[in-house]
Motif scaffolding. Structure first.
Motif, PDB file in Angstrom:
ATOM      1  N   SER A  50       0.804  -1.224   0.000  1.00 37.89           N
ATOM      2  CA  SER A  50       0.000   0.000   0.000  1.00 37.89           C
ATOM      3  C   SER A  50       0.836   1.272   0.000  1.00 37.89           C
ATOM      4  CB  SER A  50      -0.944   0.006   1.214  1.00 37.89           C
ATOM      5  OG  SER A  50      -0.237  -0.255   2.418  1.00 37.89           O
ATOM      6  N   GLY A  51       2.158   1.151   0.074  1.00 35.52           N
ATOM      7  CA  GLY A  51       3.015   2.337   0.011  1.00 35.52           C
ATOM      8  C   GLY A  51       2.697   3.317   1.116  1.00 35.52           C
ATOM      9  N   MET A  52       2.505   4.581   0.749  1.00 38.04           N
ATOM     10  CA  MET A  52       2.200   5.615   1.738  1.00 38.04           C
ATOM     11  C   MET A  52       0.709   5.688   2.056  1.00 38.04           C
ATOM     12  SD  MET A  52       5.159   6.553   2.545  1.00 38.04           S
ATOM     13  CE  MET A  52       4.916   7.988   3.593  1.00 38.04           C
ATOM     14  N   GLY A  53      -0.088   4.880   1.388  1.00 34.02           N
ATOM     15  CA  GLY A  53      -1.486   4.734   1.758  1.00 34.02           C
ATOM     16  C   GLY A  53      -2.476   5.647   1.074  1.00 34.02           C
ATOM     17  N   ARG A  66     -17.295  -2.121   1.352  1.00 31.13           N
ATOM     18  CA  ARG A  66     -16.272  -3.161   1.354  1.00 31.13           C
ATOM     19  C   ARG A  66     -15.201  -2.805   2.383  1.00 31.13           C
ATOM     20  NH1 ARG A  66     -14.312  -4.914  -4.588  1.00 31.13           N
ATOM     21  NH2 ARG A  66     -13.679  -2.721  -4.717  1.00 31.13           N
ATOM     22  N   ASP A  67     -14.540  -3.839   2.926  1.00 31.83           N
ATOM     23  CA  ASP A  67     -13.434  -3.637   3.847  1.00 31.83           C
ATOM     24  C   ASP A  67     -12.119  -3.753   3.088  1.00 31.83           C
ATOM     25  OD1 ASP A  67     -15.035  -3.265   6.072  1.00 31.83           O
ATOM     26  OD2 ASP A  67     -15.098  -5.409   6.544  1.00 31.83           O
ATOM     27  N   TYR A  68     -11.137  -2.941   3.480  1.00 29.27           N
ATOM     28  CA  TYR A  68      -9.830  -2.889   2.831  1.00 29.27           C
ATOM     29  C   TYR A  68      -8.745  -3.284   3.832  1.00 29.27           C
ATOM     30  CZ  TYR A  68     -11.578  -0.638  -1.398  1.00 29.27           C
ATOM     31  OH  TYR A  68     -12.237  -0.378  -2.596  1.00 29.27           O
ATOM     32  N   LEU A  69      -8.022  -4.341   3.513  1.00 29.64           N
ATOM     33  CA  LEU A  69      -6.900  -4.781   4.332  1.00 29.64           C
ATOM     34  C   LEU A  69      -5.620  -4.527   3.536  1.00 29.64           C
ATOM     35  CD1 LEU A  69      -5.732  -6.114   6.823  1.00 29.64           C
ATOM     36  CD2 LEU A  69      -6.263  -8.350   5.816  1.00 29.64           C
ATOM     37  N   ALA A  70      -4.864  -3.515   3.958  1.00 34.32           N
ATOM     38  CA  ALA A  70      -3.635  -3.118   3.272  1.00 34.32           C
ATOM     39  C   ALA A  70      -2.463  -3.842   3.906  1.00 34.32           C
ATOM     40  CB  ALA A  70      -3.439  -1.611   3.376  1.00 34.32           C
ATOM     41  N   VAL A  71      -1.599  -4.432   3.069  1.00 30.80           N
ATOM     42  CA  VAL A  71      -0.440  -5.173   3.567  1.00 30.80           C
ATOM     43  C   VAL A  71       0.825  -4.448   3.113  1.00 30.80           C
ATOM     44  CG1 VAL A  71       0.616  -7.441   3.791  1.00 30.80           C
ATOM     45  CG2 VAL A  71      -1.801  -7.272   3.198  1.00 30.80           C
ATOM     46  N   GLU A  72       1.688  -4.119   4.062  1.00 31.96           N
ATOM     47  CA  GLU A  72       2.886  -3.328   3.770  1.00 31.96           C
ATOM     48  C   GLU A  72       4.006  -3.733   4.724  1.00 31.96           C
ATOM     49  OE1 GLU A  72       5.406  -1.523   2.120  1.00 31.96           O
ATOM     50  OE2 GLU A  72       3.535  -0.805   1.205  1.00 31.96           O
ATOM     51  N   VAL A  73       5.254  -3.529   4.286  1.00 33.89           N
ATOM     52  CA  VAL A  73       6.406  -3.822   5.146  1.00 33.89           C
ATOM     53  C   VAL A  73       7.192  -2.560   5.498  1.00 33.89           C
ATOM     54  CG1 VAL A  73       6.663  -6.192   4.324  1.00 33.89           C
ATOM     55  CG2 VAL A  73       7.867  -4.350   3.132  1.00 33.89           C
ATOM     56  N   HIS A  74       6.956  -1.469   4.775  1.00 37.58           N
ATOM     57  CA  HIS A  74       7.703  -0.227   4.953  1.00 37.58           C
ATOM     58  C   HIS A  74       7.100   0.558   6.112  1.00 37.58           C
ATOM     59  CE1 HIS A  74      10.236   3.098   3.842  1.00 37.58           C
ATOM     60  NE2 HIS A  74       9.224   3.881   3.518  1.00 37.58           N
ATOM     61  N   THR A  75       7.838   0.690   7.204  1.00 34.48           N
ATOM     62  CA  THR A  75       7.291   1.282   8.424  1.00 34.48           C
ATOM     63  C   THR A  75       6.772   2.709   8.225  1.00 34.48           C
ATOM     64  OG1 THR A  75       8.701  -0.140   9.773  1.00 34.48           O
ATOM     65  CG2 THR A  75       7.745   1.783  10.852  1.00 34.48           C
ATOM     66  N   PRO A  76       7.509   3.613   7.543  1.00 35.80           N
ATOM     67  CA  PRO A  76       6.949   4.952   7.333  1.00 35.80           C
ATOM     68  C   PRO A  76       5.631   4.934   6.564  1.00 35.80           C
ATOM     69  CG  PRO A  76       9.304   4.978   6.944  1.00 35.80           C
ATOM     70  CD  PRO A  76       8.909   3.539   7.095  1.00 35.80           C
ATOM     71  N   GLY A  77       5.504   4.028   5.586  1.00 35.23           N
ATOM     72  CA  GLY A  77       4.245   3.923   4.860  1.00 35.23           C
ATOM     73  C   GLY A  77       3.112   3.452   5.746  1.00 35.23           C
ATOM     74  N   ILE A  78       3.383   2.479   6.601  1.00 41.43           N
ATOM     75  CA  ILE A  78       2.379   2.007   7.546  1.00 41.43           C
ATOM     76  C   ILE A  78       1.939   3.141   8.462  1.00 41.43           C
ATOM     77  CG2 ILE A  78       2.017   0.499   9.544  1.00 41.43           C
ATOM     78  CD1 ILE A  78       3.885  -1.544   8.137  1.00 41.43           C
ATOM     79  N   PHE A 119       1.732  -0.907  -8.541  1.00 39.71           N
ATOM     80  CA  PHE A 119       3.140  -0.509  -8.642  1.00 39.71           C
ATOM     81  C   PHE A 119       4.049  -1.329  -7.723  1.00 39.71           C
ATOM     82  CE2 PHE A 119       0.406   3.084  -9.682  1.00 39.71           C
ATOM     83  CZ  PHE A 119       0.792   3.280 -11.005  1.00 39.71           C
ATOM     84  N   PRO A 120       3.995  -2.658  -7.859  1.00 40.51           N
ATOM     85  CA  PRO A 120       4.922  -3.491  -7.085  1.00 40.51           C
ATOM     86  C   PRO A 120       6.347  -3.318  -7.596  1.00 40.51           C
ATOM     87  CG  PRO A 120       3.807  -4.820  -8.726  1.00 40.51           C
ATOM     88  CD  PRO A 120       3.165  -3.449  -8.777  1.00 40.51           C
ATOM     89  N   ASP A 121       7.302  -3.682  -6.775  1.00 42.59           N
ATOM     90  CA  ASP A 121       8.710  -3.603  -7.177  1.00 42.59           C
ATOM     91  C   ASP A 121       8.904  -4.413  -8.463  1.00 42.59           C
ATOM     92  OD1 ASP A 121      11.520  -3.745  -7.405  1.00 42.59           O
ATOM     93  OD2 ASP A 121      11.749  -3.638  -5.224  1.00 42.59           O
TER      94      ASP A 121
END
Length: 214
Positions: A50-53, A66-78, A119-121
């Motif tokens: 989800s990047g910066m969201g 609808r419910d949205y579950l965003a999955v991210e590993v980048h702490t600032p983006g979270i 926009f995945p890596d």
């Protein structure tokens, strides 16, 4: 991270956050029920990366049923997404930190209304292509979690990856392309700062939308 983001992470993570590693199974089959996160049962969209969201928040705000579950590993983006969700008072967004495919495997087959991968890596070097998210084995795992009629929507600004995505998705026997090749740019997908930079650099955007048919 900014002070705003640090505060959001500290104060809002317990409200909106989930670590994938802590997603506890709720039945003997070892599956995780996200309804407990949202306090309701509604069609579920998983956004991988989800990047910066910005996109997550705009799409969820326009789609309250609808419910949205965003999955991210980048702490600032979270942290940024936590802050945006709180500011917009969105009850239909939660954020998971960790490996998206590990989370996908914990969800019940046929339980997702949509998967968004924006926009995945691109992992542009050939020796790194094996790290790409859109590859046959991963797509099969995603498709298995989609309900029949559910969609997977990908977008990229990397032309070679767009072709690879299209070939991979076309080859999956349970998916059908909803367009003749690339999709027209959907109005419901917001233009992000990243996308504007890509367009300014002369990189065209490719959208791909596929539906699970069986």
């Amino acid at each position: 991270m900014s002070g705003r983001q640090i505060a959001a992470l500290e104060q809002l993570w317990p409200v909106y956050g989930l670590r994938v590693a802590d997603a506890a199974p709720v039945d003997p089959a070892g599956l995780f029920d996200p309804a407990g996160l949202f306090g309701r049962r509604a069609p579920l969209v998983v956004e991988i990366g989800s990047g910066m969201g910005d996109t997550t928040v705009e799409m969820a705000a326009a789609d309250p049923d609808r419910d949205y579950l965003a999955v991210e590993v980048h702490t600032p983006g979270i942290a940024n997404l936590l802050d945006l969700v709180h500011r917009r008072d969105l009850g239909n967004v939660r954020i998971a930190e960790g490996d998206a495919l590990d989370l996908i495997d914990l969800l019940a087959p046929g339980s997702l209304d949509a998967v968004h991968i924006f926009f995945p890596d691109p992992w542009p070097k050939s020796r790194h292509h094996k790290r790409r998210l859109i590859q046959p084995a991963h797509v099969a795992r995603l498709r298995a979690r989609l309900a029949v009629g559910g969609t997977v929507h990908c977008a990229t600004d990397w032309a070679e990856y767009a072709e690879s995505m299209r070939a991979t998705l076309d080859a999956d026997p349970g998916l059908v392309n909803l367009h003749d090749g690339y999709a027209p740019r959907p109005a419901h997908r917001p233009v992000t700062r990243f996308e504007r930079r890509a367009l300014a650099a002369g990189r065209p955007i490719a959208d791909l939308v596929y539906r699970r048919r069986r």
